[in-house]
Enzyme design. Structure first.
Site, PDB file in Angstrom:
ATOM      1  N   TRP A 321     -23.062  88.531  41.353  1.00 13.42           N
ATOM      2  CA  TRP A 321     -23.712  89.824  41.108  1.00 13.42           C
ATOM      3  C   TRP A 321     -23.372  90.833  42.204  1.00 13.42           C
ATOM      4  CZ3 TRP A 321     -27.130  92.887  43.840  1.00 13.42           C
ATOM      5  CH2 TRP A 321     -27.761  93.927  43.128  1.00 13.42           C
ATOM      6  N   HIS A 322     -23.251  90.352  43.434  1.00 15.02           N
ATOM      7  CA  HIS A 322     -23.033  91.269  44.553  1.00 15.02           C
ATOM      8  C   HIS A 322     -21.636  91.868  44.588  1.00 15.02           C
ATOM      9  CE1 HIS A 322     -26.879  89.868  46.228  1.00 15.02           C
ATOM     10  NE2 HIS A 322     -26.824  90.971  46.957  1.00 15.02           N
ATOM     11  N   GLY A 323     -20.668  91.240  43.981  1.00 11.31           N
ATOM     12  CA  GLY A 323     -19.347  91.846  44.010  1.00 11.31           C
ATOM     13  C   GLY A 323     -18.277  90.974  43.381  1.00 11.31           C
ATOM     14  N   PHE A 473     -22.505  98.051  44.439  1.00 12.46           N
ATOM     15  CA  PHE A 473     -23.060  96.964  43.667  1.00 12.46           C
ATOM     16  C   PHE A 473     -23.715  97.459  42.392  1.00 12.46           C
ATOM     17  CE2 PHE A 473     -23.477  95.410  48.155  1.00 12.46           C
ATOM     18  CZ  PHE A 473     -22.318  94.671  48.110  1.00 12.46           C
TER      19      PHE A 473
END
Length: 473
Positions: A321-323, A473
């Site tokens: 999810w973060h990258g 993000f």
């Protein structure tokens, strides 16, 4: 347009407040919706249409789910929910991960598939999770369907929390969308919270970020251990004061418009375990994964192998999810392993150790985690971690280390204290002595926050370094 910019604070925001409070209550959500779209379009005009599509799709899916449930057709309701989840995740996957997957495929197979080079829509991870939580909650019956498209669009696009959260679940503000009552107490509390966030971001995060940049610019093979640790510590504080400052600004802005968003940080660096750290850091994201992924998978009410699976899935998804980069996957796996070790092996041992030892243990692994998080190049990431433990034979310190320590030592001490409850406790004691609600107490409080704001503005007038770490993000 970022919150900590002169354009936002002295042009955009005053116009919004003026029109919002002059307008009758029946028009306030419309005004907030229109200006939120304008705020988003300021950075990427074409992606406003993507957001409008997401809003419209989930609005009608929510109504379809509610209609099917009313008629007792749960199978159709489930199909509608799946449509929402699949479309939302497909949009997120295409824009955020397409090039990552193509690049990984090229690296593994030797192919040369050209990258799409599509700019990432700002805040897409945040508003996608919000729209998904709405349709899921309508299906579960934990929130009522919103039948006003403008109201639902305002919830999704609301500029105070649009770009980087906190992730606001519709059920937590459903009543406020239609029946909130703005008042002076909330507005003044919101101003104070916003100014506090500006100070965190501009005066603390931005300045300590320069230390990380200085260390990262050095040849990693020649960096002594102390210098590497100073850089890692700098980023540890930069990301906290940057992100928590943004959350403070978002929560403060929400109060000024009559909304009460849930807290997103609760002094995470005072945690005494990795498990506790993640109860205190980015609370809205942790809560989202817990409620919509971990618990549906069975949570901890299942066999040990399934508990391991559930934690592994959640933390793999948290990393992704973060990258769109392998370091984020590694970061998620890293925390998943730590949490599993704590859950099944270290929990009882940790609880018996002195509080200081627990804190040192937690911060040690958190700092290492932030290095993994920051360094997208895995080769550089491993080299940086190696430098932190003297792996290149550069010794413990050199002249550069002492220079950086001299220049940033006081700032680091301020940040250490600022990340604890000590400043708040000291302020509460002072206000208690002079009278929190007295004229003197009010004056002291106003002068304090006004001073923070004016110094921050003075810094922004000349500053060229004003990044925001969670925009991507």
């Amino acid at each position: 347009m970022v919150f900590s910019s002169l354009l936002f604070m002295f042009r955009f925001l005053p116009v919004v407040f003026l029109l919002y409070y002059v307008a009758p209550r029946s028009l306030r959500n419309i005004i907030l919706f229109v200006f939120s779209l304008f705020f988003y379009a300021w950075g990427e005009p074409k992606y406003v249409f993507l957001m409008l599509f997401s809003i419209t799709m989930d609005y009608f899916v929510g109504k379809a789910i509610d209609r099917a449930k009313t008629r007792g057709n749960m199978r159709k309701a489930k199909r509608c929910l799946l449509v929402s989840i699949i479309v939302n995740l497909s949009i997120l996957g295409f824009f955020k991960y397409a090039d990552f997957l193509i690049g990984s495929l090229n690296a593994v197979t030797g192919l040369a598939i050209p990258l799409l080079n599509i700019p990432l829509p700002i805040g897409i991870s945040f508003f996608t999770f919000q729209t998904m939580s709405y349709t899921i909650d309508v299906y579960k019956g934990t929130t009522k369907v919103q039948k006003n498209w403008i109201y639902y669009g305002t919830y999704v696009s609301m500029f105070p929390q649009l770009i980087a959260g906190p992730i606001v679940q519709y059920k937590t503000i459903a009543e406020q969308m239609e029946h909130r009552r703005e008042n002076t107490d909330d507005f003044t509390a919101g101003i104070s919270r916003f100014m506090c966030g500006v100070g965190k971001k501009v005066l603390l995060a931005n300045n300590i970020g320069l230390l990380w940049d200085s260390v990262a610019a050095l040849p990693i093979g020649q960096v002594p251990a102390l210098t590497a640790w100073l850089g890692a510590l700098a980023f540890t504080f930069q990301i906290y004061f940057d992100f928590s400052g943004y959350s403070d600004m978002a929560i403060g802005l929400g109060k000024m418009f009559g909304f009460h968003f849930l807290e997103n940080f609760e002094y995470p660096y005072k945690a005494k375990s990795i498990t506790e750290f993640w109860r205190r850091w980015h609370i809205s994201l942790s809560s989202w994964f817990k409620e919509y992924v971990y618990i549906p998978l069975g949570g901890n009410r299942c066999s040990v192998p399934k508990q391991v699976r559930n934690i592994a899935v959640v933390w793999l998804l948290t990393g992704v999810w973060h990258g769109a980069s392998w370091n984020y996957v590694l970061w998620g796996v890293y925390y998943g392993i730590l949490l599993l070790i704590e859950k099944f092996a270290l929990r009882r041992v940790l609880s018996k150790l002195p509080s200081f030892v627990q804190s040192v243990y937690t911060l040690f692994f958190v700092i290492l985690g932030w290095v993994i998080f920051k360094c997208e190049d895995l080769s550089y990431c491993l080299s940086y971690l190696r430098a932190m433990f003297g792996g290149f034979g550069a010794g413990f310190l050199n002249g550069e280390s002492l220079y950086l320590l001299k220049n940033y030592g006081i700032m680091l001490l301020i940040l250490m204290v600022g990340s604890t409850m000590l400043p708040k406790r000291a302020a509460d004691k002072v206000l208690a002595k002079i009278g929190n609600v007295s004229i003197t107490g009010t004056a002291v409080r106003c002068l304090w926050f006004a001073g923070i704001f004016l110094i921050s503005v003075a810094y922004l007038v000349d500053a060229t370094y004003n990044p925001f770490l969670y925009f991507r993000f």
